[in-house]
Design a protein around this motif. Sequence first.
Motif, mmCIF file in Angstrom:
data_model
loop_
_atom_site.group_PDB
_atom_site.id
_atom_site.type_symbol
_atom_site.label_atom_id
_atom_site.label_comp_id
_atom_site.label_asym_id
_atom_site.label_seq_id
_atom_site.Cartn_x
_atom_site.Cartn_y
_atom_site.Cartn_z
ATOM 1 N N LYS A 1 0.845 -1.190 0.000
ATOM 2 C CA LYS A 1 0.000 0.000 0.000
ATOM 3 C C LYS A 1 0.881 1.242 0.000
ATOM 4 C CE LYS A 1 -3.845 -2.061 2.478
ATOM 5 N NZ LYS A 1 -4.739 -1.947 3.607
ATOM 6 N N PHE A 2 0.388 2.302 -0.632
ATOM 7 C CA PHE A 2 1.081 3.580 -0.620
ATOM 8 C C PHE A 2 0.474 4.450 0.470
ATOM 9 C CE2 PHE A 2 1.566 2.260 -5.092
ATOM 10 C CZ PHE A 2 2.944 2.253 -5.148
ATOM 11 N N PRO A 3 1.280 5.321 1.101
ATOM 12 C CA PRO A 3 0.729 6.211 2.122
ATOM 13 C C PRO A 3 -0.348 7.118 1.526
ATOM 14 C CG PRO A 3 3.132 6.284 2.134
ATOM 15 C CD PRO A 3 2.720 5.489 0.937
ATOM 16 N N GLU A 4 -1.385 7.394 2.297
ATOM 17 C CA GLU A 4 -2.521 8.197 1.832
ATOM 18 C C GLU A 4 -2.064 9.582 1.376
ATOM 19 O OE1 GLU A 4 -6.803 9.853 3.480
ATOM 20 O OE2 GLU A 4 -5.636 8.472 4.690
ATOM 21 N N ARG A 5 -1.123 10.173 2.090
ATOM 22 C CA ARG A 5 -0.636 11.506 1.740
ATOM 23 C C ARG A 5 0.018 11.514 0.358
ATOM 24 N NH1 ARG A 5 3.901 15.001 4.895
ATOM 25 N NH2 ARG A 5 3.574 16.909 3.728
ATOM 26 N N MET A 6 0.791 10.464 0.051
ATOM 27 C CA MET A 6 1.444 10.379 -1.249
ATOM 28 C C MET A 6 0.412 10.201 -2.373
ATOM 29 S SD MET A 6 4.301 7.734 -2.624
ATOM 30 C CE MET A 6 3.253 6.583 -3.493
ATOM 31 N N VAL A 7 -0.598 9.385 -2.138
ATOM 32 C CA VAL A 7 -1.630 9.152 -3.151
ATOM 33 C C VAL A 7 -2.384 10.450 -3.438
ATOM 34 C CG1 VAL A 7 -3.793 7.940 -3.632
ATOM 35 C CG2 VAL A 7 -1.872 6.718 -2.598
ATOM 36 N N LYS A 8 -2.757 11.184 -2.397
ATOM 37 C CA LYS A 8 -3.484 12.444 -2.587
ATOM 38 C C LYS A 8 -2.616 13.471 -3.309
ATOM 39 C CE LYS A 8 -6.721 11.885 1.187
ATOM 40 N NZ LYS A 8 -7.193 12.384 2.471
ATOM 41 N N GLY A 9 -1.335 13.526 -2.993
ATOM 42 C CA GLY A 9 -0.419 14.442 -3.676
ATOM 43 C C GLY A 9 -0.310 14.116 -5.153
ATOM 44 N N MET B 1 -2.599 12.586 -6.957
ATOM 45 C CA MET B 1 -3.886 12.915 -7.582
ATOM 46 C C MET B 1 -3.948 14.411 -7.901
ATOM 47 S SD MET B 1 -5.465 10.056 -7.853
ATOM 48 C CE MET B 1 -7.187 10.343 -8.051
ATOM 49 N N LEU B 2 -3.481 15.251 -6.990
ATOM 50 C CA LEU B 2 -3.491 16.699 -7.221
ATOM 51 C C LEU B 2 -2.566 17.073 -8.374
ATOM 52 C CD1 LEU B 2 -3.559 17.996 -3.545
ATOM 53 C CD2 LEU B 2 -5.412 18.101 -5.221
ATOM 54 N N ARG B 3 -1.378 16.460 -8.440
ATOM 55 C CA ARG B 3 -0.432 16.760 -9.517
ATOM 56 C C ARG B 3 -0.960 16.315 -10.878
ATOM 57 N NH1 ARG B 3 3.671 15.509 -5.535
ATOM 58 N NH2 ARG B 3 3.506 13.344 -6.141
ATOM 59 N N MET B 4 -1.822 15.287 -10.902
ATOM 60 C CA MET B 4 -2.396 14.823 -12.163
ATOM 61 C C MET B 4 -3.591 15.659 -12.598
ATOM 62 S SD MET B 4 -2.154 10.665 -12.079
ATOM 63 C CE MET B 4 -3.294 10.476 -10.748
ATOM 64 N N GLY B 5 -3.999 16.634 -11.780
ATOM 65 C CA GLY B 5 -5.075 17.526 -12.179
ATOM 66 C C GLY B 5 -6.438 17.156 -11.646
ATOM 67 N N TYR B 6 -6.515 16.287 -10.657
ATOM 68 C CA TYR B 6 -7.812 15.937 -10.087
ATOM 69 C C TYR B 6 -8.281 17.044 -9.168
ATOM 70 C CZ TYR B 6 -7.828 11.370 -12.163
ATOM 71 O OH TYR B 6 -7.857 10.352 -13.074
ATOM 72 N N ASP B 7 -9.574 17.297 -9.197
ATOM 73 C CA ASP B 7 -10.158 18.411 -8.467
ATOM 74 C C ASP B 7 -11.259 17.880 -7.561
ATOM 75 O OD1 ASP B 7 -10.573 20.957 -7.689
ATOM 76 O OD2 ASP B 7 -11.599 21.600 -9.503
ATOM 77 N N GLY B 8 -11.500 18.562 -6.471
ATOM 78 C CA GLY B 8 -12.591 18.178 -5.589
ATOM 79 C C GLY B 8 -12.085 17.501 -4.332
ATOM 80 N N ALA B 9 -13.010 16.904 -3.614
ATOM 81 C CA ALA B 9 -12.673 16.254 -2.347
ATOM 82 C C ALA B 9 -11.892 14.974 -2.613
ATOM 83 C CB ALA B 9 -13.954 15.952 -1.577
ATOM 84 N N LEU B 10 -10.718 14.872 -2.023
ATOM 85 C CA LEU B 10 -9.897 13.686 -2.206
ATOM 86 C C LEU B 10 -10.248 12.578 -1.220
ATOM 87 C CD1 LEU B 10 -6.440 15.297 -2.964
ATOM 88 C CD2 LEU B 10 -8.006 14.206 -4.558
ATOM 89 N N ASN B 11 -11.142 12.871 -0.296
ATOM 90 C CA ASN B 11 -11.529 11.837 0.669
ATOM 91 C C ASN B 11 -12.679 10.986 0.165
ATOM 92 O OD1 ASN B 11 -9.570 12.574 2.507
ATOM 93 N ND2 ASN B 11 -10.880 14.137 3.417
ATOM 94 N N SER B 12 -13.251 11.345 -0.982
ATOM 95 C CA SER B 12 -14.342 10.559 -1.539
ATOM 96 C C SER B 12 -13.795 9.503 -2.492
ATOM 97 C CB SER B 12 -15.337 11.462 -2.265
ATOM 98 O OG SER B 12 -14.731 11.995 -3.424
ATOM 99 N N ALA B 13 -14.636 8.572 -2.864
ATOM 100 C CA ALA B 13 -14.211 7.501 -3.771
ATOM 101 C C ALA B 13 -14.188 7.959 -5.217
ATOM 102 C CB ALA B 13 -15.131 6.295 -3.607
ATOM 103 N N ASN B 14 -14.928 9.032 -5.556
ATOM 104 C CA ASN B 14 -15.001 9.519 -6.929
ATOM 105 C C ASN B 14 -14.157 10.766 -7.077
ATOM 106 O OD1 ASN B 14 -16.879 7.527 -7.570
ATOM 107 N ND2 ASN B 14 -18.542 8.777 -6.791
ATOM 108 N N TYR B 15 -13.413 10.843 -8.196
ATOM 109 C CA TYR B 15 -12.569 11.997 -8.469
ATOM 110 C C TYR B 15 -13.003 12.639 -9.774
ATOM 111 C CZ TYR B 15 -9.578 9.835 -4.968
ATOM 112 O OH TYR B 15 -9.101 9.279 -3.825
ATOM 113 N N LEU B 16 -12.933 13.942 -9.829
ATOM 114 C CA LEU B 16 -13.277 14.689 -11.044
ATOM 115 C C LEU B 16 -12.009 15.295 -11.613
ATOM 116 C CD1 LEU B 16 -16.441 16.575 -9.748
ATOM 117 C CD2 LEU B 16 -16.362 14.504 -11.139
#
Length: 99
Positions: free
Chosen positions: A72-80, A82-97
Amino acid sequence: MRRLPILKALTDQHLVYRSHVKRFWKHATYDEASKVINSIVKQYDEKKPIIVSEALVRELLDFSDDANSPTKFPERMVKGCMLRMGYDGALNSANYLKR
């Protein structure tokens, strides 16, 4: 990306026929004791046993870690990432925009 241990698995492309995959899984069984998948496939009118193990997958995909490494990857690294790839919105949800 080059630091990811699954780089080869993500970037290598191979031609796989759907009929071959269906035939493999039609005859596949899982052996709980040895933790391998066994299947029998027909190749040139000859039946051949296929054995898929974790060690074989690690070897073919060129994983640089060992079997005891974390999966497993650390949650902080995964969220970082996702942000660098251009995902927007709440990162705590299962769906990303994606923007």
